[in-house]
Enzyme design. Sequence first.
Site, short mmCIF file in Angstrom:
data_model
loop_
_atom_site.label_atom_id
_atom_site.label_comp_id
_atom_site.label_asym_id
_atom_site.label_seq_id
_atom_site.Cartn_x
_atom_site.Cartn_y
_atom_site.Cartn_z
N LYS A 42 0.25 -0.79 0.04
CA LYS A 42 0.10 0.56 0.55
C LYS A 42 0.81 1.56 0.15
O LYS A 42 1.80 1.06 0.81
CB LYS A 42 -1.17 -0.28 1.00
CG LYS A 42 -1.76 1.44 1.78
CD LYS A 42 -3.15 0.46 2.58
CE LYS A 42 -3.74 1.91 3.11
NZ LYS A 42 -4.83 1.27 3.76
N SER A 119 -9.03 1.81 3.71
CA SER A 119 -8.18 1.90 2.74
C SER A 119 -7.08 1.41 1.79
O SER A 119 -6.71 1.91 0.69
CB SER A 119 -7.59 3.34 3.05
OG SER A 119 -6.48 3.34 3.87
N SER A 143 -9.63 -0.55 7.57
CA SER A 143 -9.33 -0.39 6.23
C SER A 143 -9.00 -2.11 5.39
O SER A 143 -8.29 -1.67 4.28
CB SER A 143 -8.25 0.60 5.96
OG SER A 143 -8.90 2.00 6.24
#
Length: 402
Positions: A42, A119, A143
């Site tokens: 990420k 996210s 997330s």
Amino acid sequence: MPPARPLSFDIDDTVHAWVPHGRFAIAGQAGGPLSGLRFAAKDVFDVAGHRTGAGNPTWLATHPAATRHSPIVQTLLDAGADLMGKVITDELAYSLQGDNIHYGTPINSAAPECVPGGSSSGSCAAVAARLVDFALGTDTGGSTRVPASYAGIWGLRTTHGILPSEGLVPLHPRFDTPTWLAHDPDTFERVGRVLLPDTPFEPQRLLVPQDAWSLADAVFDAPLLRVRDALARHLGTAPEPATWCQDATLADWRQAYATAGGHEGWRLHGAWIRAAQPTFSPAIAARWETASRINDEAAAQARATSQAVRQRVRALLGSDGVAVLPSAAGLAPRRDADPAAVDAVRQRTMAITCIAGHAGLPQISLPMRGAHGEVLGISLLGPAGTDLALIRLARALHAEVA
């Protein structure tokens, strides 16, 4: 140290998970326990020689390239896994939706008409499409657990503080946790054995937080019961139904999370936001605007509530309890869903996910199916530090109930 193996970025990104600046590859050390596995990070994790974008082009432009890897990235490379670049995150990780106005919405292979969840949206999409074996994510308010539920993959919110947070763009440090997602349980546990300490845990009690169950849509009912009953058989004990909130509601717990976290996030990033004037999506811009108005007194009250929730949940679980709860309140929203409807589900979801956030406890999401094949996640919540044992317990249950 032997020279690095030559490695090129050869992924055909059919699900639009990678950021433009994230198309690079770094070979892991040969012969490690994760050799043969490929992972993505990420874009909140530092990788030496590359800029960390945190989902926003202005952040990317105003921050220098990292000089060293995040300790977690380094550990995985040392264990033999190959890093295949960086994937999309919602801006500064401040969303559960999985869209990004700058880089787009990655495709959820399990439900292409729906969002992947955020996210950790790119991590979720890359894993669900099997373009990598696993992907690093984060979980502050859900997330990792929410994308795992939306795409039917494995995800774990780790015990707060059990993994290093250095080299990681923070959102709300009192709730932030580094995480990973994988599409199969073997890979998921294999990564866990590298990253996590192995602590003894022999669960004896099965807890059912009825107030959390009541917030989820009806599609979760049958899978929740399947996991509950399988766990009861596994432990040889009866479930203990209970209402976890006494003098408040889970909506109150969610608001305390949002207030304490928003105040902390603004103290970290407010000066940069005011100086750099980045463009945010309307929903994320609204969250930062709300965060900017949280005063110290409100934040102190929220932190006190958070501490009380932490003590209560940890006391309920003790050292030998496991709770079963939905990983989200609903299925993945359609990509064209009404924003107001999406936010209503988001509020219910965060009232569930904030339980582990306040308590700082590990929560693993098992991929499940509803009565008509719907993709969703059911979670196990355990005591602090039991992350690896919780993975093994989840694997044993999944073999029976999936």
